[in-house]
Structures are given as C-alpha cells and as structure tokens.
Design a protein around this motif. Structure first.
Motif, PDB file in Angstrom:
ATOM      1  N   ALA A  25      54.579 -10.433  56.091  1.00  0.00           N
ATOM      2  CA  ALA A  25      54.019 -11.495  55.246  1.00  0.00           C
ATOM      3  C   ALA A  25      52.515 -11.319  55.089  1.00  0.00           C
ATOM      4  CB  ALA A  25      54.346 -12.864  55.830  1.00  0.00           C
ATOM      5  N   SER A  26      51.832 -10.906  56.151  1.00  0.00           N
ATOM      6  CA  SER A  26      50.385 -10.701  56.048  1.00  0.00           C
ATOM      7  C   SER A  26      50.057  -9.540  55.113  1.00  0.00           C
ATOM      8  CB  SER A  26      49.761 -10.478  57.425  1.00  0.00           C
ATOM      9  OG  SER A  26      50.078  -9.210  57.933  1.00  0.00           O
ATOM     10  N   VAL A  27      50.877  -8.511  55.132  1.00  0.00           N
ATOM     11  CA  VAL A  27      50.678  -7.390  54.203  1.00  0.00           C
ATOM     12  C   VAL A  27      50.891  -7.865  52.761  1.00  0.00           C
ATOM     13  CG1 VAL A  27      51.606  -5.161  53.446  1.00  0.00           C
ATOM     14  CG2 VAL A  27      51.222  -5.592  55.880  1.00  0.00           C
ATOM     15  N   LEU A  28      51.891  -8.695  52.553  1.00  0.00           N
ATOM     16  CA  LEU A  28      52.132  -9.227  51.209  1.00  0.00           C
ATOM     17  C   LEU A  28      50.973 -10.106  50.746  1.00  0.00           C
ATOM     18  CD1 LEU A  28      55.957 -10.020  51.400  1.00  0.00           C
ATOM     19  CD2 LEU A  28      54.827  -8.136  50.170  1.00  0.00           C
ATOM     20  N   LEU A  29      50.404 -10.899  51.655  1.00  0.00           N
ATOM     21  CA  LEU A  29      49.233 -11.695  51.293  1.00  0.00           C
ATOM     22  C   LEU A  29      48.055 -10.795  50.944  1.00  0.00           C
ATOM     23  CD1 LEU A  29      49.314 -14.623  53.898  1.00  0.00           C
ATOM     24  CD2 LEU A  29      49.654 -14.786  51.420  1.00  0.00           C
ATOM     25  N   SER A  30      47.867  -9.738  51.706  1.00  0.00           N
ATOM     26  CA  SER A  30      46.797  -8.787  51.408  1.00  0.00           C
ATOM     27  C   SER A  30      47.026  -8.120  50.063  1.00  0.00           C
ATOM     28  CB  SER A  30      46.700  -7.726  52.503  1.00  0.00           C
ATOM     29  OG  SER A  30      46.316  -8.318  53.721  1.00  0.00           O
ATOM     30  N   PHE A  31      48.258  -7.774  49.777  1.00  0.00           N
ATOM     31  CA  PHE A  31      48.605  -7.196  48.474  1.00  0.00           C
ATOM     32  C   PHE A  31      48.239  -8.174  47.352  1.00  0.00           C
ATOM     33  CE2 PHE A  31      51.510  -6.404  44.954  1.00  0.00           C
ATOM     34  CZ  PHE A  31      51.399  -5.024  44.794  1.00  0.00           C
ATOM     35  N   TYR A  32      48.558  -9.451  47.557  1.00  0.00           N
ATOM     36  CA  TYR A  32      48.253 -10.478  46.568  1.00  0.00           C
ATOM     37  C   TYR A  32      46.751 -10.581  46.325  1.00  0.00           C
ATOM     38  CZ  TYR A  32      47.955 -15.160  44.491  1.00  0.00           C
ATOM     39  OH  TYR A  32      47.673 -16.229  43.691  1.00  0.00           O
ATOM     40  N   THR A  33      45.935 -10.485  47.383  1.00  0.00           N
ATOM     41  CA  THR A  33      44.482 -10.554  47.184  1.00  0.00           C
ATOM     42  C   THR A  33      43.977  -9.363  46.380  1.00  0.00           C
ATOM     43  OG1 THR A  33      43.922  -9.455  49.276  1.00  0.00           O
ATOM     44  CG2 THR A  33      44.119 -11.866  49.308  1.00  0.00           C
ATOM     45  N   VAL A  34      44.554  -8.204  46.592  1.00  0.00           N
ATOM     46  CA  VAL A  34      44.137  -7.028  45.822  1.00  0.00           C
ATOM     47  C   VAL A  34      44.537  -7.195  44.355  1.00  0.00           C
ATOM     48  CG1 VAL A  34      44.408  -4.531  45.547  1.00  0.00           C
ATOM     49  CG2 VAL A  34      44.146  -5.516  47.831  1.00  0.00           C
ATOM     50  N   VAL A  35      45.698  -7.788  44.104  1.00  0.00           N
ATOM     51  CA  VAL A  35      46.125  -8.059  42.731  1.00  0.00           C
ATOM     52  C   VAL A  35      45.128  -9.006  42.057  1.00  0.00           C
ATOM     53  CG1 VAL A  35      47.910  -9.190  41.322  1.00  0.00           C
ATOM     54  CG2 VAL A  35      48.565  -7.573  43.115  1.00  0.00           C
ATOM     55  N   ILE A  36      44.696 -10.035  42.783  1.00  0.00           N
ATOM     56  CA  ILE A  36      43.710 -10.974  42.228  1.00  0.00           C
ATOM     57  C   ILE A  36      42.404 -10.254  41.929  1.00  0.00           C
ATOM     58  CG2 ILE A  36      42.270 -12.990  42.751  1.00  0.00           C
ATOM     59  CD1 ILE A  36      44.643 -14.063  44.422  1.00  0.00           C
ATOM     60  N   GLN A  37      41.947  -9.438  42.877  1.00  0.00           N
ATOM     61  CA  GLN A  37      40.700  -8.701  42.674  1.00  0.00           C
ATOM     62  C   GLN A  37      40.819  -7.728  41.502  1.00  0.00           C
ATOM     63  OE1 GLN A  37      40.444  -7.331  46.758  1.00  0.00           O
ATOM     64  NE2 GLN A  37      38.636  -8.616  47.093  1.00  0.00           N
TER      65      GLN A  37
END
Length: 147
Positions: A25-37
C-alpha cells in the motif's frame, strides 16, 4: 506441543502478510504521488500553471507512505531479532551467522526508512511543505544529465 508451535508460527506468518500488504500500500501511495507530480509537470509544460497549482499536495501522502514503511520495517526488525535470539541459543553456526546478518540488514533498512522520513519532514519544514512551495523553488540541476 508441536501444534502450539505451528499455531504460533501461523500467527507470525499472518502478521507478516499484513505488514507486507502495508508495504505494498505504501508503494502504491508513492506511485500516486509520482503520478500527481508528473501531472503537474505536464500541466506546467502546457502553460496551465493554475491547474498545476491546484493539484493535491503530495507531502501528506508521502509522509503517510513513509510512516507505513517505517512501521512495517519495525515489525520485520522484531522478527529478525527473535530469530537471532533463537539462533544464538542453538548450536548451528550457519543459523547463527545467517540470523546475525539478517538482523543487521533489518536494522539498516529500518534506519534508512527512518532517515528518509526525517528528511521528508525536514524538507517540508524548510520549504513550507506544499506543492506551491515546490513549484516556486528554483529547479535543481541534475549533474547526471548532459549540459
């Protein structure tokens, strides 16, 4: 006696699966932040800085992901410590060495996670912690790219 041991081991495995899910789940959250960036960069390139500024702040998401990692790594450090203690009571030198190496590895990985969380908080504190502050800051040069 053996059934009790197997039940304890099953409980540990179940807990491990739970903490592995937290890591995923933490990796998925990190992925989401990169998508936002990435979205912010694309909007900025297109000249839509207003829309880019309206994207969610990634700091709280990154912080939550980092905290999840640190918590999970703490659990795995405890498992490594238990394995090391058990191995030290035995007479198998291979098991003792392996448990020692795994304990050190778990400790270093946890320390890395803590350092990354501390750095995230430090950078956020110094820059205001918002996406707007990140966009207003001068871009850093990447020395690995050709001039």
């Amino acid at each position: 006696m053996e059934e009790d041991t197997l039940r304890r081991q099953l409980g540990i495995v179940d807990q491990s699966l739970g903490f592995l899910l937290i890591l995923i789940a933490s990796v998925l959250l990190s992925f989401y932040t990169v998508v936002i960036q990435r979205r912010g960069l694309c909007l900025t390139i297109l000249g839509d800085t207003k829309a880019a500024a309206g994207l969610p702040d990634v700091y709280p998401i990154k912080r939550r992901a980092s905290a999840m990692v640190v918590g999970s790594l703490g659990f795995f450090l405890c498992l490594a410590l238990n394995a090391w203690q058990q191995a030290e009571r035995g007479d198998d030198c291979v098991a003792r060495r392996s448990a020692t190496v795994n304990l050190w590895a778990s400790l270093f990985v946890l320390l890395a996670g803590i350092l990354r969380l501390m750095d995230l908080d430090f950078v956020a504190c110094c820059s205001g912690g918002s996406a707007a502050a990140e966009q207003e800051a001068e871009p850093l040069e990447d020395s690995t790219l050709p001039a």
